[in-house]
Design a protein around this motif. Structure first.
Motif, PDB file in Angstrom:
ATOM      1  N   GLN A  40      14.780  -8.648 -10.771  1.00  9.63           N
ATOM      2  CA  GLN A  40      14.673  -7.362 -10.106  1.00  9.63           C
ATOM      3  C   GLN A  40      15.227  -7.428  -8.685  1.00  9.63           C
ATOM      4  OE1 GLN A  40      10.697  -5.818 -10.617  1.00  9.63           O
ATOM      5  NE2 GLN A  40      10.704  -6.187 -12.819  1.00  9.63           N
ATOM      6  N   ASP A  41      15.425  -6.249  -8.095  1.00  9.27           N
ATOM      7  CA  ASP A  41      16.097  -6.155  -6.798  1.00  9.27           C
ATOM      8  C   ASP A  41      15.364  -6.888  -5.686  1.00  9.27           C
ATOM      9  OD1 ASP A  41      18.031  -4.670  -7.995  1.00  9.27           O
ATOM     10  OD2 ASP A  41      17.505  -2.763  -7.065  1.00  9.27           O
ATOM     11  N   ILE A  42      14.056  -7.099  -5.834  1.00 10.89           N
ATOM     12  CA  ILE A  42      13.286  -7.763  -4.780  1.00 10.89           C
ATOM     13  C   ILE A  42      13.782  -9.189  -4.566  1.00 10.89           C
ATOM     14  CG2 ILE A  42      11.520  -8.655  -6.336  1.00 10.89           C
ATOM     15  CD1 ILE A  42      10.956  -7.191  -2.809  1.00 10.89           C
ATOM     16  N   LEU A  43      14.435  -9.774  -5.570  1.00  7.63           N
ATOM     17  CA  LEU A  43      14.959 -11.138  -5.434  1.00  7.63           C
ATOM     18  C   LEU A  43      16.090 -11.202  -4.420  1.00  7.63           C
ATOM     19  CD1 LEU A  43      14.994 -12.225  -9.197  1.00  7.63           C
ATOM     20  CD2 LEU A  43      13.279 -12.748  -7.458  1.00  7.63           C
ATOM     21  N   LEU A  44      16.651 -10.057  -4.041  1.00 12.75           N
ATOM     22  CA  LEU A  44      17.713 -10.004  -3.036  1.00 12.75           C
ATOM     23  C   LEU A  44      17.172  -9.676  -1.646  1.00 12.75           C
ATOM     24  CD1 LEU A  44      20.322  -7.946  -5.119  1.00 12.75           C
ATOM     25  CD2 LEU A  44      20.143 -10.435  -4.923  1.00 12.75           C
ATOM     26  N   LYS A  45      15.858  -9.618  -1.519  1.00 10.67           N
ATOM     27  CA  LYS A  45      15.211  -9.224  -0.260  1.00 10.67           C
ATOM     28  C   LYS A  45      15.556 -10.182   0.875  1.00 10.67           C
ATOM     29  CE  LYS A  45      10.503  -8.946   1.676  1.00 10.67           C
ATOM     30  NZ  LYS A  45      10.210 -10.332   1.988  1.00 10.67           N
ATOM     31  N   ALA A  65       8.824 -13.672   1.134  1.00  8.87           N
ATOM     32  CA  ALA A  65       8.304 -13.681  -0.236  1.00  8.87           C
ATOM     33  C   ALA A  65       9.062 -12.681  -1.098  1.00  8.87           C
ATOM     34  CB  ALA A  65       6.816 -13.354  -0.228  1.00  8.87           C
ATOM     35  N   ARG A  66       9.279 -13.081  -2.337  1.00 10.31           N
ATOM     36  CA  ARG A  66       9.921 -12.189  -3.315  1.00 10.31           C
ATOM     37  C   ARG A  66       9.029 -12.146  -4.554  1.00 10.31           C
ATOM     38  NH1 ARG A  66      14.150 -15.531  -1.232  1.00 10.31           N
ATOM     39  NH2 ARG A  66      15.701 -14.350  -0.039  1.00 10.31           N
ATOM     40  N   ILE A  67       8.024 -11.301  -4.493  1.00 14.96           N
ATOM     41  CA  ILE A  67       6.998 -11.235  -5.530  1.00 14.96           C
ATOM     42  C   ILE A  67       7.316 -10.104  -6.504  1.00 14.96           C
ATOM     43  CG2 ILE A  67       4.543 -10.866  -5.991  1.00 14.96           C
ATOM     44  CD1 ILE A  67       3.969 -12.004  -3.225  1.00 14.96           C
ATOM     45  N   ALA A 244       8.942  -0.396  -5.244  1.00 23.08           N
ATOM     46  CA  ALA A 244       7.951  -0.210  -4.180  1.00 23.08           C
ATOM     47  C   ALA A 244       6.763  -1.154  -4.368  1.00 23.08           C
ATOM     48  CB  ALA A 244       7.481   1.239  -4.153  1.00 23.08           C
ATOM     49  N   ILE A 245       6.332  -1.354  -5.608  1.00 15.78           N
ATOM     50  CA  ILE A 245       5.234  -2.286  -5.887  1.00 15.78           C
ATOM     51  C   ILE A 245       5.617  -3.697  -5.456  1.00 15.78           C
ATOM     52  CG2 ILE A 245       3.965  -3.417  -7.769  1.00 15.78           C
ATOM     53  CD1 ILE A 245       4.008  -0.703  -9.221  1.00 15.78           C
ATOM     54  N   ASN A 246       6.824  -4.120  -5.820  1.00 22.72           N
ATOM     55  CA  ASN A 246       7.284  -5.454  -5.414  1.00 22.72           C
ATOM     56  C   ASN A 246       7.374  -5.573  -3.899  1.00 22.72           C
ATOM     57  OD1 ASN A 246       7.536  -6.094  -8.117  1.00 22.72           O
ATOM     58  ND2 ASN A 246       9.740  -5.684  -8.184  1.00 22.72           N
ATOM     59  N   ALA A 247       7.861  -4.529  -3.229  1.00 21.46           N
ATOM     60  CA  ALA A 247       8.020  -4.557  -1.776  1.00 21.46           C
ATOM     61  C   ALA A 247       6.666  -4.640  -1.074  1.00 21.46           C
ATOM     62  CB  ALA A 247       8.793  -3.328  -1.307  1.00 21.46           C
ATOM     63  N   ILE A 248       5.694  -3.865  -1.541  1.00 26.91           N
ATOM     64  CA  ILE A 248       4.366  -3.884  -0.925  1.00 26.91           C
ATOM     65  C   ILE A 248       3.745  -5.270  -1.026  1.00 26.91           C
ATOM     66  CG2 ILE A 248       1.985  -3.092  -1.268  1.00 26.91           C
ATOM     67  CD1 ILE A 248       3.521  -1.125   0.307  1.00 26.91           C
ATOM     68  N   LEU A 249       3.781  -5.865  -2.191  1.00 27.30           N
ATOM     69  CA  LEU A 249       3.197  -7.197  -2.386  1.00 27.30           C
ATOM     70  C   LEU A 249       3.922  -8.248  -1.562  1.00 27.30           C
ATOM     71  CD1 LEU A 249       2.554  -7.139  -6.245  1.00 27.30           C
ATOM     72  CD2 LEU A 249       0.824  -7.200  -4.446  1.00 27.30           C
ATOM     73  N   SER A 250       5.252  -8.187  -1.548  1.00 29.09           N
ATOM     74  CA  SER A 250       6.036  -9.178  -0.813  1.00 29.09           C
ATOM     75  C   SER A 250       5.824  -9.052   0.687  1.00 29.09           C
ATOM     76  CB  SER A 250       7.524  -9.030  -1.159  1.00 29.09           C
ATOM     77  OG  SER A 250       7.741  -9.219  -2.547  1.00 29.09           O
ATOM     78  N   ASN A 251       5.825  -7.822   1.191  1.00 28.64           N
ATOM     79  CA  ASN A 251       5.630  -7.611   2.630  1.00 28.64           C
ATOM     80  C   ASN A 251       4.226  -8.004   3.074  1.00 28.64           C
ATOM     81  OD1 ASN A 251       8.231  -6.648   2.882  1.00 28.64           O
ATOM     82  ND2 ASN A 251       7.639  -4.506   2.676  1.00 28.64           N
ATOM     83  N   TYR A 313      -3.020  -1.703   2.109  1.00 30.82           N
ATOM     84  CA  TYR A 313      -2.090  -2.209   1.105  1.00 30.82           C
ATOM     85  C   TYR A 313      -2.640  -1.958  -0.298  1.00 30.82           C
ATOM     86  CZ  TYR A 313       0.971  -4.623   4.426  1.00 30.82           C
ATOM     87  OH  TYR A 313       1.879  -4.917   5.408  1.00 30.82           O
ATOM     88  N   ARG A 314      -3.917  -2.234  -0.486  1.00 29.87           N
ATOM     89  CA  ARG A 314      -4.523  -2.053  -1.799  1.00 29.87           C
ATOM     90  C   ARG A 314      -4.475  -0.586  -2.229  1.00 29.87           C
ATOM     91  NH1 ARG A 314      -8.022  -5.064  -4.725  1.00 29.87           N
ATOM     92  NH2 ARG A 314      -8.312  -6.501  -2.974  1.00 29.87           N
ATOM     93  N   LEU A 315      -4.732   0.322  -1.299  1.00 31.39           N
ATOM     94  CA  LEU A 315      -4.715   1.744  -1.616  1.00 31.39           C
ATOM     95  C   LEU A 315      -3.324   2.186  -2.053  1.00 31.39           C
ATOM     96  CD1 LEU A 315      -6.188   4.501  -1.617  1.00 31.39           C
ATOM     97  CD2 LEU A 315      -5.500   4.753   0.777  1.00 31.39           C
ATOM     98  N   ILE A 316      -2.309   1.764  -1.296  1.00 30.61           N
ATOM     99  CA  ILE A 316      -0.933   2.142  -1.631  1.00 30.61           C
ATOM    100  C   ILE A 316      -0.514   1.506  -2.957  1.00 30.61           C
ATOM    101  CG2 ILE A 316       1.481   1.987  -0.905  1.00 30.61           C
ATOM    102  CD1 ILE A 316       0.467   2.002   1.993  1.00 30.61           C
ATOM    103  N   LEU A 317      -0.890   0.239  -3.150  1.00 27.26           N
ATOM    104  CA  LEU A 317      -0.514  -0.464  -4.376  1.00 27.26           C
ATOM    105  C   LEU A 317      -1.140   0.196  -5.600  1.00 27.26           C
ATOM    106  CD1 LEU A 317       1.054  -2.929  -5.407  1.00 27.26           C
ATOM    107  CD2 LEU A 317      -1.056  -4.256  -5.200  1.00 27.26           C
ATOM    108  N   ASP A 318      -2.409   0.538  -5.509  1.00 24.95           N
ATOM    109  CA  ASP A 318      -3.078   1.204  -6.639  1.00 24.95           C
ATOM    110  C   ASP A 318      -2.446   2.558  -6.934  1.00 24.95           C
ATOM    111  OD1 ASP A 318      -4.788  -0.913  -6.888  1.00 24.95           O
ATOM    112  OD2 ASP A 318      -6.464   0.040  -5.842  1.00 24.95           O
TER     113      ASP A 318
END
Length: 453
Positions: A40-45, A65-67, A244-251, A313-318
């Motif tokens: 996925q695109d997060i691997l290019l972060k 991190a690239r989660i 967006a899910i990947n970005a939130i977790l990685s950030n 973060y948890r609120l946005i992720l959920d």
């Protein structure tokens, strides 16, 4: 347009134009497949900072991190297994023809159908190639990224031709070389070309050759399967949410790893040129130089702590996960409705979006299986086109077995035994179960006669 009547030069230009036109669709398919396979695109972060003169520049020595939390794959697997994890039920007025179709729809077919369904969600459309294998119907799943359909109509229901762009291995002089080829399938035959400058023709053959004669089905032996009428890959609905899910977790993980930098700096007599340089050095080295000013004042750096609020973060992720499930038209097994023993209304509500989407997919696949049966009839030399089967895809959903059994008991006398058994959770084969019941009745009746004698 009948492309079989095109001259070689015109045909080459036409094929090249169709390949170029298909390229964007192919890229969408490949991206969807990559996302399913955790590419996925997060691997290019990259991590960025404000450099000199306020310009953005990437930096390498910060946590990066690239989660990947692959909710997209989960949604695809839910849909495939919801509708295609069990063999479809077949009903036909003609018992012999029903047995023939049931022999076709065996466990091997279910495995193929499951793969076809997976690719239809990933690519929007998937393909089966059918052939006559010594009097039996054989099926091969084709790679959707290789198949370019030439449609007869705007609704994409009838095929005029198929262009297949693919590679084969060639072993020569101890080396394996990949050879680019193009195959053109029409209703009469297939022509295979090398994909070189002149499209050198390798061979032309019929779909079945016997005693020096060529035979065809009278139509192109490709069957399409669509997950939806618009042929849209599922990723197009949810890509931004998955990213967006990947970005939130990685950030969030990055912020946890760089606590010393989670501060606002207050500078006194900074030994540098400008704030851009300060930000760059702070980001790169985690330190800055200060000096004593001309007025004798000592340099200093004070900080104001900036705490990372994990609840935000948890609120946005959920919220993002909830919206991904809604847009993918899936279901969330962690809903409050499933925390205890759910009733039938809660179960139906939980699966409502999934069921709406599955109904459209089932409609598309039912039409495609009817097309498949047309080839079966030709191979088996069945002339009666009125022979039709009713195909029903079984849903793999959570049910309250106790409530279902109670409803079946209450319906005795109102519905036939065959209908009731078809909905019983413990019955897999209705005909076998009816036969077993008859055998038991006969045994009991025999015992009764013996006692009377």
């Amino acid at each position: 347009m009948d492309i079989t009547k095109l001259k070689k030069e015109e045909l080459v230009k036409y094929i090249d134009a169709k390949i170029a036109e298909f390229q964007l669709k192919k890229e969408e398919m490949q991206e969807s497949i990559r996302y399913y396979n955790y590419e996925q695109d997060i691997l290019l972060k990259k991590r960025w900072t404000i450099g000199k003169e306020g310009k953005m520049q990437s930096i390498e020595n910060l946590p990066n991190a690239r989660i990947i939390d692959n909710q997209y794959k989960k949604a695809v697997d839910q849909k495939v297994n919801y509708l295609f994890s069990q063999l479809p039920s077949i009903k036909c007025d003609d018992e012999k023809y029903q047995e023939l179709v049931q022999d076709l729809y065996d466990s091997r077919f279910l495995r193929t159908l499951n793969k076809v369904a997976l690719e239809s969600y990933l690519c929007g459309i998937s393909w089966l190639y059918v052939a006559n294998d010594n009097g039996d119907l054989s099926m091969t799943k084709m790679d959707s990224t290789e198949i370019i359909p030439i449609w007869q109509d705007r609704n994409h229901e009838s095929l005029d031709a198929i262009i297949r762009v693919y590679q084969t291995e060639e072993y020569k002089d101890g080396n394996i070389k990949m050879i680019d080829k193009v195959a053109l399938y029409t209703k009469d035959d297939v022509r295979i070309y090398l994909r070189d400058k002149d499209y050198t023709e390798i061979k032309e053959e019929g779909y079945l050759e016997k005693d020096g004669l060529r035979y065809s089905f009278g139509e192109i032996p490709f069957i399409y399967f669509k997950s939806n009428s618009s042929e849209m890959p599922l990723l197009k609905r949810v890509k931004s949410l998955q990213d967006a899910i990947n970005a939130i977790l990685s950030n969030y993980y990055d912020n946890m790893l760089e606590d010393p930098r989670n501060t606002i700096m207050i500078l006194k007599n900074y030994d540098g040129q400008d704030l851009g340089e300060f930000r760059q050095k702070l980001a790169q080295y985690g330190a800055v130089k200060v000096s004593t000013g001309v007025d004798g004042a000592d340099g200093d750096v004070n900080t104001l702590e900036v705490n990372v609020n994990s609840e935000n973060y948890r609120l946005i992720l959920d919220l993002l996960k909830e919206k991904l499930i809604e847009n993918a038209m899936g279901f969330d097994m962690k809903q409050d409705k499933t925390s205890n023993a759910p009733n039938e209304l809660n179960i139906k509500s939980m699966y409502s979006d999934m069921e709406l989407d599955a109904n459209q997919t089932a409609l598309e696949f039912t039409a495609s299986l009817e097309h498949l049966e047309r080839f079966l009839k030709q191979i088996k030399n069945i002339k009666d086109d009125d022979l039709l089967t009713m195909t029903e895809f079984k849903r793999n959903l959570m049910v309250n077995d106790e409530a279902t059994i109670n409803m079946i008991i209450q319906s005795e006398g109102l519905l036939s035994k065959k209908t009731l058994l078809s909905h019983h959770p413990f019955v897999d084969d209705v005909d076998e179960e009816l036969k077993a019941i008859d055998d038991e009745d006969n045994i009991e009746m025999g015992d009764y006669v013996d006692e009377e004698e």
